[in-house]
Design a protein around this motif. Structure first.
Motif, mmCIF file in Angstrom:
data_model
loop_
_atom_site.group_PDB
_atom_site.id
_atom_site.type_symbol
_atom_site.label_atom_id
_atom_site.label_comp_id
_atom_site.label_asym_id
_atom_site.label_seq_id
_atom_site.Cartn_x
_atom_site.Cartn_y
_atom_site.Cartn_z
ATOM 1 N N GLU A 170 0.820 -1.203 0.000
ATOM 2 C CA GLU A 170 0.000 0.000 0.000
ATOM 3 C C GLU A 170 0.856 1.255 0.000
ATOM 4 O OE1 GLU A 170 -2.385 -0.574 3.437
ATOM 5 O OE2 GLU A 170 -3.631 -2.137 2.528
ATOM 6 N N VAL A 171 1.934 1.234 0.776
ATOM 7 C CA VAL A 171 2.837 2.389 0.811
ATOM 8 C C VAL A 171 3.441 2.636 -0.568
ATOM 9 C CG1 VAL A 171 5.008 3.266 1.755
ATOM 10 C CG2 VAL A 171 3.354 2.124 3.262
ATOM 11 N N CYS A 172 3.866 1.568 -1.231
ATOM 12 C CA CYS A 172 4.517 1.710 -2.531
ATOM 13 C C CYS A 172 3.528 2.078 -3.639
ATOM 14 C CB CYS A 172 5.246 0.422 -2.893
ATOM 15 S SG CYS A 172 6.675 0.085 -1.833
ATOM 16 N N ALA A 173 2.241 1.854 -3.409
ATOM 17 C CA ALA A 173 1.231 2.211 -4.410
ATOM 18 C C ALA A 173 0.805 3.670 -4.303
ATOM 19 C CB ALA A 173 0.009 1.301 -4.259
ATOM 20 N N GLU A 174 1.175 4.329 -3.214
ATOM 21 C CA GLU A 174 0.798 5.728 -3.048
ATOM 22 C C GLU A 174 1.580 6.623 -4.006
ATOM 23 O OE1 GLU A 174 1.704 6.470 0.991
ATOM 24 O OE2 GLU A 174 0.002 5.312 1.791
ATOM 25 N N PRO A 175 0.967 7.720 -4.477
ATOM 26 C CA PRO A 175 1.718 8.663 -5.314
ATOM 27 C C PRO A 175 2.901 9.224 -4.543
ATOM 28 C CG PRO A 175 -0.639 9.127 -5.354
ATOM 29 C CD PRO A 175 -0.433 8.139 -4.259
ATOM 30 N N GLY A 176 3.979 9.439 -5.238
ATOM 31 C CA GLY A 176 5.151 9.979 -4.569
ATOM 32 C C GLY A 176 6.390 9.823 -5.413
ATOM 33 N N PRO A 177 7.534 10.129 -4.831
ATOM 34 C CA PRO A 177 8.783 10.032 -5.581
ATOM 35 C C PRO A 177 9.171 8.581 -5.842
ATOM 36 C CG PRO A 177 9.227 10.481 -3.278
ATOM 37 C CD PRO A 177 7.741 10.551 -3.438
ATOM 38 N N GLU A 178 10.119 8.422 -6.721
ATOM 39 C CA GLU A 178 10.652 7.088 -6.994
ATOM 40 C C GLU A 178 11.236 6.500 -5.708
ATOM 41 O OE1 GLU A 178 12.840 5.645 -10.871
ATOM 42 O OE2 GLU A 178 14.196 6.753 -9.557
ATOM 43 N N ARG A 179 10.956 5.217 -5.477
ATOM 44 C CA ARG A 179 11.326 4.614 -4.195
ATOM 45 C C ARG A 179 12.219 3.392 -4.377
ATOM 46 N NH1 ARG A 179 5.603 5.453 -4.013
ATOM 47 N NH2 ARG A 179 4.952 6.945 -2.405
ATOM 48 N N PHE A 180 13.004 3.146 -3.338
ATOM 49 C CA PHE A 180 13.763 1.907 -3.202
ATOM 50 C C PHE A 180 13.262 1.208 -1.942
ATOM 51 C CE2 PHE A 180 16.444 4.373 -5.918
ATOM 52 C CZ PHE A 180 17.175 3.469 -6.674
ATOM 53 N N VAL A 181 13.118 -0.103 -2.020
ATOM 54 C CA VAL A 181 12.672 -0.873 -0.869
ATOM 55 C C VAL A 181 13.885 -1.464 -0.163
ATOM 56 C CG1 VAL A 181 11.369 -2.882 -0.084
ATOM 57 C CG2 VAL A 181 10.425 -1.398 -1.864
ATOM 58 N N ALA A 182 13.937 -1.267 1.149
ATOM 59 C CA ALA A 182 14.985 -1.857 1.990
ATOM 60 C C ALA A 182 14.360 -2.994 2.786
ATOM 61 C CB ALA A 182 15.561 -0.813 2.936
ATOM 62 N N PRO A 183 14.584 -4.257 2.395
ATOM 63 C CA PRO A 183 13.954 -5.378 3.090
ATOM 64 C C PRO A 183 14.665 -5.716 4.400
ATOM 65 C CG PRO A 183 14.559 -5.942 0.810
ATOM 66 C CD PRO A 183 15.311 -4.711 1.200
ATOM 67 N N TYR A 184 13.889 -5.703 5.472
ATOM 68 C CA TYR A 184 14.408 -6.170 6.757
ATOM 69 C C TYR A 184 14.116 -7.657 6.852
ATOM 70 C CZ TYR A 184 15.664 -5.813 11.738
ATOM 71 O OH TYR A 184 16.286 -5.946 12.965
ATOM 72 N N ARG A 218 10.343 -11.907 -2.909
ATOM 73 C CA ARG A 218 9.846 -11.892 -4.282
ATOM 74 C C ARG A 218 8.654 -10.946 -4.421
ATOM 75 N NH1 ARG A 218 10.679 -17.413 -3.934
ATOM 76 N NH2 ARG A 218 8.438 -17.804 -3.716
ATOM 77 N N GLY A 219 7.814 -10.906 -3.394
ATOM 78 C CA GLY A 219 6.699 -9.968 -3.423
ATOM 79 C C GLY A 219 7.165 -8.531 -3.423
ATOM 80 N N LEU A 220 8.204 -8.226 -2.657
ATOM 81 C CA LEU A 220 8.747 -6.862 -2.639
ATOM 82 C C LEU A 220 9.365 -6.494 -3.982
ATOM 83 C CD1 LEU A 220 10.463 -6.829 0.886
ATOM 84 C CD2 LEU A 220 8.259 -5.829 0.248
ATOM 85 N N ALA A 221 10.039 -7.446 -4.601
ATOM 86 C CA ALA A 221 10.684 -7.178 -5.889
ATOM 87 C C ALA A 221 9.670 -6.903 -6.988
ATOM 88 C CB ALA A 221 11.571 -8.360 -6.272
ATOM 89 N N ALA A 222 8.430 -7.353 -6.799
ATOM 90 C CA ALA A 222 7.394 -7.157 -7.816
ATOM 91 C C ALA A 222 6.634 -5.845 -7.637
ATOM 92 C CB ALA A 222 6.410 -8.328 -7.771
ATOM 93 N N LEU A 223 6.928 -5.076 -6.590
ATOM 94 C CA LEU A 223 6.205 -3.830 -6.341
ATOM 95 C C LEU A 223 6.626 -2.742 -7.340
ATOM 96 C CD1 LEU A 223 6.372 -3.755 -2.434
ATOM 97 C CD2 LEU A 223 4.402 -4.334 -3.871
#
Length: 234
Positions: free
Chosen positions: A164-178, A187-192
């Protein structure tokens, strides 16, 4: 006497996960010259009891968990008790620790992140308030390194959800997986819809150092309980 180390992870049916735990265990054994076995508290084996079978004590169990949630505080002690082993000292889990934030930063940089680009901190999720507090601690540590305030998001269970966070309008993002290891969550994070999802923490040399630090701290309790002081986990 140098006690053997039991590296205890969660467990996953995804074939990408266990090899990471095995690599950490092998690196710890090679670096420290100690016997290391792996075990899992859920999903797959060897179980804690199976891994301890034939292993003389004392033994030091290091939980390969990134937060002190239910599996660390309840499952692991219960499984040790069910195995009838009173000669096992349990160290603190791997997280939270600044080392993990440092490895996450290096994974972000390898994924193409540069200062100024937005980061989404993504953890697995938990219903345990203490585990969520540990996650928030690591998010603060990574945020300090990234130069931005990071609030955790979660793949499942807790809110807000990373998707949901990554679907919000905003700047280009990088995901940091903990996340310690690859698997279904990663794999789910990589598909966002993001610029990139960094690799999991994995078997980084700094993680191997952290496992050894947890092990040696627990060893001090086993062999010098007066110096170690009260209140250490068993």
């Amino acid at each position: 006497m140098t006690p053997p180390l039991l590296l205890v992870a969660h467990g996953t049916r995804d074939p990408a996960g266990p090899p990471v735990v095995d690599r950490i265990a092998a690196a710890v054994a090679e670096r420290a010259g100690i016997a290391v076995r792996t075990a899992y508290v859920d999903v797959i084996g060897p179980t804690v009891a199976e891994a301890l079978d034939g292993l003389d004590g004392p033994v030091v169990a290091v939980p390969a968990f990134l937060a002190a949630g239910y599996h660390v505080r309840v499952d692991l002690p219960a499984q040790l008790a069910a195995a009838g082993r009173e000669d096992v000292t349990t160290s603190a889990p791997l997280g939270p620790d600044p080392v993990l934030a440092e490895v996450m930063l290096r994974r972000l940089r390898a994924a193409g992140w540069r200062p100024g680009a937005a980061v989404v901190f993504a953890a697995a999720g938990s219903t345990d308030p203490r585990a969520l507090a540990d996650v928030r601690t690591t998010a603060r540590l990574l945020g300090a390194r990234c130069g931005q305030v990071l609030r955790p998001s979660y793949v499942t269970t807790a809110a807000p959800r990373t998707a949901e966070v990554c679907a919000e309008p905003g700047p280009e993002r990088f995901v940091a997986p903990y996340l310690l290891a690859p698997g279904r969550f990663h794999r789910g994070l990589a598909a966002l819809p993001v610029r990139a999802a960094a690799a999991p923490i994995g078997a980084h040399p700094l993680v191997v150092d952290l496992v050894l630090r947890r092990y040696r701290s627990a060893c001090r309790e086993v062999f010098d309980p007066v110096r170690a002081g009260p209140g250490h986990p068993r």
